[in-house]
Scaffold this motif. Sequence first.
Motif, mmCIF file in Angstrom:
data_model
loop_
_atom_site.group_PDB
_atom_site.id
_atom_site.type_symbol
_atom_site.label_atom_id
_atom_site.label_comp_id
_atom_site.label_asym_id
_atom_site.label_seq_id
_atom_site.Cartn_x
_atom_site.Cartn_y
_atom_site.Cartn_z
ATOM 1 N N GLU A 1 3.937 1.290 -1.067
ATOM 2 C CA GLU A 1 4.879 1.146 -2.191
ATOM 3 C C GLU A 1 6.326 1.168 -1.715
ATOM 4 O O GLU A 1 7.171 1.881 -2.253
ATOM 5 C CB GLU A 1 4.624 2.261 -3.215
ATOM 6 C CG GLU A 1 3.213 2.263 -3.781
ATOM 7 C CD GLU A 1 2.893 3.506 -4.590
ATOM 8 O OE1 GLU A 1 3.809 4.322 -4.803
ATOM 9 O OE2 GLU A 1 1.721 3.657 -5.005
ATOM 10 N N LYS B 1 -0.342 -2.398 -6.953
ATOM 11 C CA LYS B 1 -1.311 -1.766 -6.043
ATOM 12 C C LYS B 1 -2.554 -1.328 -6.794
ATOM 13 O O LYS B 1 -3.688 -1.542 -6.338
ATOM 14 C CB LYS B 1 -0.648 -0.581 -5.343
ATOM 15 C CG LYS B 1 -1.592 0.209 -4.447
ATOM 16 C CD LYS B 1 -0.891 1.418 -3.850
ATOM 17 C CE LYS B 1 -1.868 2.290 -3.069
ATOM 18 N NZ LYS B 1 -1.200 3.485 -2.489
ATOM 19 N N GLN B 2 -2.382 -0.718 -7.954
ATOM 20 C CA GLN B 2 -3.522 -0.262 -8.740
ATOM 21 C C GLN B 2 -4.409 -1.435 -9.163
ATOM 22 O O GLN B 2 -5.622 -1.286 -9.306
ATOM 23 C CB GLN B 2 -3.035 0.500 -9.971
ATOM 24 C CG GLN B 2 -2.389 1.839 -9.642
ATOM 25 C CD GLN B 2 -1.716 2.481 -10.849
ATOM 26 O OE1 GLN B 2 -1.560 1.851 -11.903
ATOM 27 N NE2 GLN B 2 -1.311 3.735 -10.714
ATOM 28 N N TYR C 1 0.822 -1.203 0.000
ATOM 29 C CA TYR C 1 0.000 0.000 0.000
ATOM 30 C C TYR C 1 0.863 1.263 0.000
ATOM 31 O O TYR C 1 0.549 2.247 -0.678
ATOM 32 C CB TYR C 1 -0.914 -0.007 1.226
ATOM 33 C CG TYR C 1 -1.910 1.121 1.259
ATOM 34 C CD1 TYR C 1 -3.094 1.060 0.534
ATOM 35 C CD2 TYR C 1 -1.657 2.262 2.023
ATOM 36 C CE1 TYR C 1 -3.996 2.099 0.560
ATOM 37 C CE2 TYR C 1 -2.568 3.301 2.051
ATOM 38 C CZ TYR C 1 -3.727 3.218 1.329
ATOM 39 O OH TYR C 1 -4.621 4.259 1.348
ATOM 40 N N ARG D 1 3.641 0.034 -7.487
ATOM 41 C CA ARG D 1 2.547 0.948 -7.802
ATOM 42 C C ARG D 1 1.579 0.302 -8.797
ATOM 43 O O ARG D 1 0.356 0.399 -8.638
ATOM 44 C CB ARG D 1 3.111 2.250 -8.369
ATOM 45 C CG ARG D 1 2.035 3.304 -8.677
ATOM 46 C CD ARG D 1 2.663 4.645 -9.012
ATOM 47 N NE ARG D 1 3.357 5.178 -7.848
ATOM 48 C CZ ARG D 1 4.648 5.562 -7.835
ATOM 49 N NH1 ARG D 1 5.360 5.486 -8.957
ATOM 50 N NH2 ARG D 1 5.188 6.036 -6.745
ATOM 51 N N VAL E 1 9.651 0.459 -6.862
ATOM 52 C CA VAL E 1 8.484 1.253 -6.473
ATOM 53 C C VAL E 1 7.451 1.267 -7.592
ATOM 54 O O VAL E 1 6.242 1.152 -7.347
ATOM 55 C CB VAL E 1 8.905 2.691 -6.100
ATOM 56 C CG1 VAL E 1 7.679 3.589 -5.945
ATOM 57 C CG2 VAL E 1 9.719 2.683 -4.800
ATOM 58 N N GLU E 2 7.903 1.382 -8.818
ATOM 59 C CA GLU E 2 6.967 1.390 -9.954
ATOM 60 C C GLU E 2 6.254 0.049 -10.085
ATOM 61 O O GLU E 2 5.042 -0.004 -10.371
ATOM 62 C CB GLU E 2 7.713 1.736 -11.246
ATOM 63 C CG GLU E 2 6.832 1.825 -12.481
ATOM 64 C CD GLU E 2 5.735 2.855 -12.373
ATOM 65 O OE1 GLU E 2 4.702 2.700 -13.061
ATOM 66 O OE2 GLU E 2 5.894 3.832 -11.607
#
Length: 405
Positions: free
Chosen positions: A277, A373-374, A275, A370, A366-367
């Motif tokens: 990231e 997460k989406q 969440y 992300r 991190v990407e």
Amino acid sequence: MEIFFSVGEPSGDLHGANLIRALKSRRPDIKCVGYGGPKMAEAGCQLHEDLTRWAIMWFLRAILNLHNFIGLMLRANRYFREHKPDAVVLIDYPGFNWWIAGRAKAHGIPVFYYGTPQLWAWAEWRVSKMRRLVDHALCKLPFEEDWYQERDCNATYVGHPYFDELENQVLDTDFVRQQNENSTPLVTLLPGSRSQEVSSNLPVFLETAKKIKAEVSNVRFAIAAFNDKHAALAFEHVLASGVEAEVHVDLTPELIHSATCCLACSGSVSLELLYHEKPSVVHYKISPFAHWVQSHFRKVKYITLVNLLSKNELFYENGYFTYDPDAQGADEVVFPEYLTYRNRSDDMARRIAAWLKEPGSTRKTVEQLRILKQRVVGQGASNRGADYILSHLEGKSIDQNAKAA
């Protein structure tokens, strides 16, 4: 309407509290009773026992506390016989909750399992218990619904309730600001929510921290303690290790949010890491015997929830299997995970030091987080679970009234 809860884990206490609030928002007259923890009590559950005090692990410890569990099971059985609640809701804690489910079924009380046991991971043979003892399996992970339905269980995917909590988190902004004002990279250590986990994992976490410091001098460490008892235990380990590390209680979200990267004990905290990231390494220390047992019985490749959510091929059919992110030809996962009885501090330090020294690598991770997460993070499990439970109970009540008329 009265619902009896049986919840034995700290994380389950949190999920139970959110579910109770969702139920009461729809039916203010509903009465919630049973076994749970302090968060459920705050949400309006009349606790017969704080079962989270018995959040223990491994077979021997369960045997040593068997008399306590038998007493609680008999107490629940008497309550079912004398009060006949409308439903029993179980959350995690399968060893004990199978007993509660059995007693509920013996008294004709419908059973809802909110957050089903991970039978797909290591104990498929127990699915017969789910068919026999549980009327409604409310699943946290997307693939679980199909897995249970293929085995003739009445299963419905409602989502992971932990995401509800994360969406509603309110961070201590003053603490976060103080952390952000310090330009030195922060590595947050998350040794677990049980005393056994802290004792098993924190020493190797601190050894890893010492090796990270040897490679990256400009780094600081903080330990997120679940409660004051764990904080005192963490201080003892910090003093023995010689590592400089702050210890904080009840600031886990803030420490994750402020971190450059994390080293965590396997558990639902991995969802919080996703969440926020945060590039993370996941570790879980077990005994050589436990490692041998799980390697023979585990049917799923990964132990980390986020890795399970990120991959399509989760199961293997034959042979022994223990995933090792450093093995030749190993799949790449978003959170390198170490389920081990050996000291893997060298490997973990190398991975975390690489994130600290190579910003490009950190940004890439991190990407990845992300994007994942989406795809998988969504709110509403508590509401969907409450709607499902009430629709079935209210429908049953209508049917019974019609028959009586």
